[in-house]
Design a protein around this motif. Structure first.
Motif, PDB file in Angstrom:
ATOM      1  N   VAL A  21       0.802  -1.219   0.053  1.00 53.99           N
ATOM      2  CA  VAL A  21       0.130   0.051   0.029  1.00 53.99           C
ATOM      3  C   VAL A  21       0.980   1.232  -0.093  1.00 53.99           C
ATOM      4  CG1 VAL A  21      -1.774   1.354   1.313  1.00 53.99           C
ATOM      5  CG2 VAL A  21      -1.890  -1.217   1.216  1.00 53.99           C
ATOM      6  N   GLU A  22       0.666   2.132  -0.921  1.00 65.36           N
ATOM      7  CA  GLU A  22       1.347   3.333  -0.899  1.00 65.36           C
ATOM      8  C   GLU A  22       0.612   4.540  -0.452  1.00 65.36           C
ATOM      9  OE1 GLU A  22       2.827   3.975  -5.048  1.00 65.36           O
ATOM     10  OE2 GLU A  22       3.672   2.045  -4.968  1.00 65.36           O
ATOM     11  N   VAL A  23       1.069   5.207   0.387  1.00 59.92           N
ATOM     12  CA  VAL A  23       0.258   6.452   0.951  1.00 59.92           C
ATOM     13  C   VAL A  23       0.673   7.675   0.118  1.00 59.92           C
ATOM     14  CG1 VAL A  23      -0.541   7.810   2.794  1.00 59.92           C
ATOM     15  CG2 VAL A  23      -0.102   5.311   2.961  1.00 59.92           C
ATOM     16  N   ASN A  24      -0.068   8.203  -0.637  1.00 63.19           N
ATOM     17  CA  ASN A  24       0.382   9.497  -1.303  1.00 63.19           C
ATOM     18  C   ASN A  24      -0.547  10.610  -1.144  1.00 63.19           C
ATOM     19  OD1 ASN A  24       1.368  11.195  -3.153  1.00 63.19           O
ATOM     20  ND2 ASN A  24       0.994   9.968  -5.143  1.00 63.19           N
ATOM     21  N   GLY A  25      -0.193  11.342  -0.126  1.00 69.31           N
ATOM     22  CA  GLY A  25      -1.185  12.389   0.523  1.00 69.31           C
ATOM     23  C   GLY A  25      -2.522  11.816   1.117  1.00 69.31           C
ATOM     24  N   LYS A  26      -3.823  12.049   0.373  1.00 66.90           N
ATOM     25  CA  LYS A  26      -4.944  11.562   0.909  1.00 66.90           C
ATOM     26  C   LYS A  26      -5.245  10.265   0.254  1.00 66.90           C
ATOM     27  CE  LYS A  26      -7.334  15.411   2.938  1.00 66.90           C
ATOM     28  NZ  LYS A  26      -7.137  15.294   4.206  1.00 66.90           N
ATOM     29  N   THR A  27      -4.504   9.899  -1.058  1.00 65.90           N
ATOM     30  CA  THR A  27      -4.754   8.592  -1.612  1.00 65.90           C
ATOM     31  C   THR A  27      -4.064   7.292  -1.308  1.00 65.90           C
ATOM     32  OG1 THR A  27      -4.923  10.129  -3.628  1.00 65.90           O
ATOM     33  CG2 THR A  27      -4.965   7.842  -3.905  1.00 65.90           C
ATOM     34  N   LEU A  28      -4.642   6.336  -1.399  1.00 64.13           N
ATOM     35  CA  LEU A  28      -4.061   5.045  -0.753  1.00 64.13           C
ATOM     36  C   LEU A  28      -3.996   4.246  -2.112  1.00 64.13           C
ATOM     37  CD1 LEU A  28      -6.142   4.770   2.229  1.00 64.13           C
ATOM     38  CD2 LEU A  28      -3.782   4.848   2.687  1.00 64.13           C
ATOM     39  N   ILE A  29      -2.913   3.816  -2.593  1.00 59.77           N
ATOM     40  CA  ILE A  29      -2.743   3.130  -3.765  1.00 59.77           C
ATOM     41  C   ILE A  29      -2.407   1.610  -3.143  1.00 59.77           C
ATOM     42  CG2 ILE A  29      -1.674   2.720  -5.934  1.00 59.77           C
ATOM     43  CD1 ILE A  29      -1.125   5.853  -5.391  1.00 59.77           C
ATOM     44  N   LEU A  30      -3.097   0.783  -3.612  1.00 57.33           N
ATOM     45  CA  LEU A  30      -2.833  -0.849  -3.132  1.00 57.33           C
ATOM     46  C   LEU A  30      -2.674  -1.373  -4.155  1.00 57.33           C
ATOM     47  CD1 LEU A  30      -5.082  -3.125  -0.729  1.00 57.33           C
ATOM     48  CD2 LEU A  30      -4.500  -3.822  -3.130  1.00 57.33           C
ATOM     49  N   ARG A  31      -1.535  -2.199  -4.189  1.00 56.62           N
ATOM     50  CA  ARG A  31      -1.043  -3.079  -5.451  1.00 56.62           C
ATOM     51  C   ARG A  31      -0.865  -4.504  -4.770  1.00 56.62           C
ATOM     52  NH1 ARG A  31       0.846   0.517  -9.196  1.00 56.62           N
ATOM     53  NH2 ARG A  31       1.677   2.570  -8.403  1.00 56.62           N
ATOM     54  N   GLU A  32      -1.671  -5.402  -5.615  1.00 59.98           N
ATOM     55  CA  GLU A  32      -1.648  -6.805  -5.418  1.00 59.98           C
ATOM     56  C   GLU A  32      -1.073  -7.517  -6.600  1.00 59.98           C
ATOM     57  OE1 GLU A  32      -4.651 -10.026  -3.340  1.00 59.98           O
ATOM     58  OE2 GLU A  32      -5.335  -8.373  -4.330  1.00 59.98           O
ATOM     59  N   GLY A  38      -1.372 -11.530 -12.095  1.00 60.73           N
ATOM     60  CA  GLY A  38      -0.444 -10.549 -12.299  1.00 60.73           C
ATOM     61  C   GLY A  38      -0.734  -9.461 -11.150  1.00 60.73           C
ATOM     62  N   GLU A  39      -0.573  -8.291 -11.852  1.00 60.25           N
ATOM     63  CA  GLU A  39      -0.747  -7.068 -11.126  1.00 60.25           C
ATOM     64  C   GLU A  39      -2.133  -6.239 -10.849  1.00 60.25           C
ATOM     65  OE1 GLU A  39       1.284  -2.780 -10.084  1.00 60.25           O
ATOM     66  OE2 GLU A  39       2.498  -4.240 -10.620  1.00 60.25           O
ATOM     67  N   GLU A  40      -2.543  -6.051  -9.762  1.00 59.56           N
ATOM     68  CA  GLU A  40      -4.009  -5.495  -9.639  1.00 59.56           C
ATOM     69  C   GLU A  40      -3.788  -4.095  -8.772  1.00 59.56           C
ATOM     70  OE1 GLU A  40      -7.795  -7.170  -8.697  1.00 59.56           O
ATOM     71  OE2 GLU A  40      -6.804  -9.265  -8.941  1.00 59.56           O
ATOM     72  N   CYS A  41      -4.022  -3.021  -9.180  1.00 60.66           N
ATOM     73  CA  CYS A  41      -4.010  -1.916  -8.623  1.00 60.66           C
ATOM     74  C   CYS A  41      -5.448  -1.169  -8.135  1.00 60.66           C
ATOM     75  CB  CYS A  41      -3.292  -0.847  -9.418  1.00 60.66           C
ATOM     76  SG  CYS A  41      -2.691   0.526  -8.794  1.00 60.66           S
ATOM     77  N   HIS A  42      -5.562  -0.930  -7.156  1.00 55.09           N
ATOM     78  CA  HIS A  42      -6.932  -0.530  -6.435  1.00 55.09           C
ATOM     79  C   HIS A  42      -6.389   1.246  -5.799  1.00 55.09           C
ATOM     80  CE1 HIS A  42      -8.742  -4.056  -7.036  1.00 55.09           C
ATOM     81  NE2 HIS A  42      -7.761  -4.966  -6.323  1.00 55.09           N
TER      82      HIS A  42
END
Length: 80
Positions: A21-32, A38-42
C-alpha cells in the motif's frame, strides 16, 4: 509541500506474490501482485474505504491460509 509517497509492505511471499500500500497524500494505492492474476491496482481515497475492501478481500471464508496469517495481514493494514 510534498510529503512524498510512503510505502507499506503488507505481505511478501516471493517476488510474484505480494501486496503493498502506497500512501500518497490522501490517496491510498494498493498493489496486489500474484502469480495467478498479475498485478492489480486499487486506489482508495480514505482508510475506511481501504479497510472495507480489505475486510471483503480477506474475509475468513475466502482466505486460503491460517487465521493467524489473516490476522497478520489485517494488522498490517491497520498500521498503514
Amino acid at each position: 509541500m510534498s510529503h512524498g509517497i510512503k510505502k507499506h509492505l503488507i505481505y511478501k511471499k516471493d517476488k510474484w506474490n505480494m501486496l503493498t500500500v502506497e500512501v500518497n497524500g490522501k490517496t491510498l494505492i494498493l498493489r496486489e501482485i500474484s502469480d495467478q492474476w498479475g498485478e492489480e491496482c486499487h486506489e482508495f481515497l480514505s482508510r475506511p474505504a481501504l479497510m472495507h475492501w480489505v475486510e471483503d478481500r480477506f474475509a475468513p471464508e475466502k482466505f486460503e491460509g491460517t487465521e493467524e496469517e489473516r490476522e497478520e495481514i489485517l494488522k498490517a493494514f491497520k498500521e498503514v
